[in-house]
Design an enzyme around this catalytic site. Sequence first.
Site, mmCIF file in Angstrom:
data_model
loop_
_atom_site.group_PDB
_atom_site.id
_atom_site.type_symbol
_atom_site.label_atom_id
_atom_site.label_comp_id
_atom_site.label_asym_id
_atom_site.label_seq_id
_atom_site.Cartn_x
_atom_site.Cartn_y
_atom_site.Cartn_z
ATOM 1 N N ASN A 1 0.877 -1.199 -0.040
ATOM 2 C CA ASN A 1 -0.013 -0.187 0.077
ATOM 3 C C ASN A 1 0.913 1.109 -0.176
ATOM 4 O OD1 ASN A 1 -2.803 1.267 0.512
ATOM 5 N ND2 ASN A 1 -1.527 2.233 2.309
ATOM 6 N N THR B 1 8.476 9.568 9.164
ATOM 7 C CA THR B 1 8.451 9.193 10.419
ATOM 8 C C THR B 1 9.921 9.584 10.990
ATOM 9 O OG1 THR B 1 8.571 7.644 12.017
ATOM 10 C CG2 THR B 1 7.640 7.211 10.125
ATOM 11 N N SER C 1 10.391 -1.236 12.257
ATOM 12 C CA SER C 1 9.378 -1.998 11.877
ATOM 13 C C SER C 1 9.192 -2.199 10.310
ATOM 14 C CB SER C 1 7.932 -1.756 12.572
ATOM 15 O OG SER C 1 7.703 -0.563 11.680
ATOM 16 N N TYR D 1 6.799 -1.202 8.870
ATOM 17 C CA TYR D 1 6.053 0.271 8.737
ATOM 18 C C TYR D 1 7.092 1.114 8.246
ATOM 19 C CZ TYR D 1 4.323 4.732 10.289
ATOM 20 O OH TYR D 1 4.380 6.117 10.158
ATOM 21 N N HIS D 2 8.022 1.244 9.515
ATOM 22 C CA HIS D 2 9.203 2.209 9.434
ATOM 23 C C HIS D 2 9.891 2.054 8.263
ATOM 24 C CE1 HIS D 2 8.022 2.506 13.557
ATOM 25 N NE2 HIS D 2 8.138 3.860 13.466
ATOM 26 N N LYS E 1 8.674 3.805 5.016
ATOM 27 C CA LYS E 1 8.773 5.023 4.768
ATOM 28 C C LYS E 1 10.180 5.145 4.236
ATOM 29 C CE LYS E 1 4.764 6.394 7.171
ATOM 30 N NZ LYS E 1 3.975 7.480 6.248
ATOM 31 N N GLN F 1 8.248 12.965 10.832
ATOM 32 C CA GLN F 1 7.268 13.362 11.919
ATOM 33 C C GLN F 1 7.375 12.494 13.119
ATOM 34 O OE1 GLN F 1 3.108 15.188 11.323
ATOM 35 N NE2 GLN F 1 2.866 13.039 11.497
ATOM 36 N N ASN G 1 -1.573 10.079 23.601
ATOM 37 C CA ASN G 1 -3.354 9.834 23.494
ATOM 38 C C ASN G 1 -3.536 8.820 24.247
ATOM 39 O OD1 ASN G 1 -3.004 11.979 21.743
ATOM 40 N ND2 ASN G 1 -3.367 11.024 19.901
HETATM 41 N N1 LIG Z 1 -0.096 10.151 13.790
HETATM 42 C C1 LIG Z 1 1.149 10.260 14.176
HETATM 43 O O1 LIG Z 1 1.516 10.200 15.296
HETATM 44 C C2 LIG Z 1 2.184 10.052 12.895
HETATM 45 C C3 LIG Z 1 3.463 10.044 13.365
HETATM 46 C C4 LIG Z 1 4.399 10.052 12.470
HETATM 47 C C5 LIG Z 1 3.864 9.866 11.001
HETATM 48 N N2 LIG Z 1 2.450 9.650 10.596
HETATM 49 C C6 LIG Z 1 2.294 9.584 9.224
HETATM 50 O O2 LIG Z 1 1.303 10.691 8.982
HETATM 51 C C7 LIG Z 1 0.405 10.169 8.176
HETATM 52 C C8 LIG Z 1 -1.018 10.281 8.595
HETATM 53 O O3 LIG Z 1 -1.173 9.699 9.983
HETATM 54 P P1 LIG Z 1 -2.716 9.594 10.398
HETATM 55 O O4 LIG Z 1 -2.478 9.538 11.706
HETATM 56 O O5 LIG Z 1 -3.647 10.807 10.141
HETATM 57 O O6 LIG Z 1 -3.065 8.144 9.769
HETATM 58 P P2 LIG Z 1 -4.714 7.790 9.525
HETATM 59 O O7 LIG Z 1 -4.758 6.487 9.152
HETATM 60 O O8 LIG Z 1 -5.661 8.328 10.628
HETATM 61 O O9 LIG Z 1 -5.000 8.261 8.008
HETATM 62 C C9 LIG Z 1 -4.515 8.030 6.876
HETATM 63 C C10 LIG Z 1 -5.509 8.053 5.821
HETATM 64 O O10 LIG Z 1 -4.906 7.516 4.524
HETATM 65 C C11 LIG Z 1 -5.874 6.721 4.119
HETATM 66 N N3 LIG Z 1 -5.299 5.791 3.001
HETATM 67 C C12 LIG Z 1 -4.392 4.845 3.383
HETATM 68 N N4 LIG Z 1 -4.035 4.101 2.231
HETATM 69 C C13 LIG Z 1 -4.318 4.740 1.262
HETATM 70 C C14 LIG Z 1 -4.521 4.473 -0.221
HETATM 71 N N5 LIG Z 1 -3.728 3.555 -0.756
HETATM 72 N N6 LIG Z 1 -5.179 5.441 -1.216
HETATM 73 C C15 LIG Z 1 -6.129 6.398 -0.563
HETATM 74 N N7 LIG Z 1 -6.085 6.697 1.056
HETATM 75 C C16 LIG Z 1 -5.361 5.680 1.642
HETATM 76 C C17 LIG Z 1 -6.653 5.961 4.973
HETATM 77 O O11 LIG Z 1 -7.971 5.276 4.741
HETATM 78 C C18 LIG Z 1 -6.858 6.854 6.126
HETATM 79 O O12 LIG Z 1 -7.862 7.718 6.300
HETATM 80 C C19 LIG Z 1 0.639 8.562 7.752
HETATM 81 O O13 LIG Z 1 1.580 8.508 6.570
HETATM 82 C C20 LIG Z 1 1.631 8.457 9.017
HETATM 83 O O14 LIG Z 1 2.589 7.187 8.564
HETATM 84 C C21 LIG Z 1 1.648 9.673 11.552
#
Ligand SMILES: NC(=O)c1ccc[n+]([C@@H]2O[C@H](COP(=O)([O-])OP(=O)(O)OC[C@H]3O[C@@H](n4cnc5c(N)ncnc54)[C@H](O)[C@@H]3O)[C@@H](O)[C@H]2O)c1
Length: 382
Positions: free
Chosen positions: A118, A144, A179, A181-182, A185, A208, A240
Amino acid sequence: MRVLILGADGYLGWPTALRFSVRGDDVLALDSGVKRRWEQEVGALPLFPTLDFRERAARWRDAGGAPVETVVCDLCDYPALAQVLRRWRPDAIVHFAEQPSAPFSMMSVERAVLTQTNNLVGTLNLLWGMREACPQAHLIKLGTMGQYGTPNIDIEEGFIDIEHKGRRDRLPFPSQPGSFYHLSKVHDSHNMRFACAAWGLAATDLNQGVVYGIETVETGPESEQGGSFHYDAIFGTALNRFCVQAAAESPLTIYGAGAQKRGFINICDVLDCIEIAARHPARPGEYRVFNQFTQVFSIAELADLVADSAGRLGLRTTTERLANPRSEAAEHYYNPVADGLKALGLTPRLLTPEFVETMLRAIAPHASQIDLSTIRPATRWR
Ligand SMILES: NC(=O)c1ccc[n+]([C@@H]2O[C@H](COP(=O)([O-])OP(=O)(O)OC[C@H]3O[C@@H](n4cnc5c(N)ncnc54)[C@H](O)[C@@H]3O)[C@@H](O)[C@H]2O)c1
């Protein structure tokens, strides 16, 4: 600006869409809705009921907000994505649309493959789509701080000047992610850097830290415009989660001794950082990196902060040490640099006991909906 927000149904995506809308930019909000499917599969729902982003856009408009256009599209569907890019011709693309959880990526081979497919395919499609449809657009992509791991030297912003056998170069900072996941990125970052160099695209990679907070100026408190707030062991983030545990008077669960340190950032500062990056774009051909966090805390320090604030509100809070489900250094040096965004105007909101109290107050009315069974980590790295 014409701004395209990818992942606009998520925790950070929707508030970001509102931020640009409030500023008078034209916003197209895109999401596939896949996160809602993953939440159902793993049984981890956000604490507050969250309207679908298309409904949120309709209510935003009805309440007098500027129209935010919406589109349902999967970044892994190249023809559909390319069509969106050709039609919208964005000046800036903010890319949140990835599978965002380390534990999710470590659950099984299927979920590791899903995460990397993905995330990598989505970003690769986006880069090719930009090349074809909008090569002048500025890509702002969420990475990240976990990409760097915890090296025993200061962490620079994306690159490091090194001398090796008498020669010098400026090279990507070593990645030691923790991981799959990381790792996704890290792979994205290499693809972006290459696409900028090869095709002249402009990109900003925002490494981030862990985000905390519930509302932003634009969403307001207790509103139907709020983003998806997770506290579970899979999609929830540390502060959180501690706040939700404190509100439920359940022990704050610390992984290991809690001496592991990470960078943290308030959700309102996330929006500021993204706006700053958009208003000061990378140059054509430039791939730049900013470290996007404002403070460093150990996990135990965070738990203490939440316990103190909860105590002031009359909540009884204890802590509980769990065997760390992750493979990560228990104690380590941690001194990452985060100068770039501040140099462009970011003024950080620091994490205070008062801020934690506002979070606890916002969570309290929803205490009966907290599902404590989703908080204990069920996924182990080993
Ligand atoms: N929240 C954190 O603490 C944090 C920290 C570091 C990095 N990030 C990064 O920031 C970004 C946003 O984080 P978040 O917490 O809002 O995540 P989230 O899961 O709430 O939002 C991501 C959105 O992307 C959509 N999505 C995923 N794959 C998709 C695809 N192939 N096509 C279309 N839509 C797709 C999902 O449906 C979801 O609504 C992510 O990339 C995450 O890795 C978040």
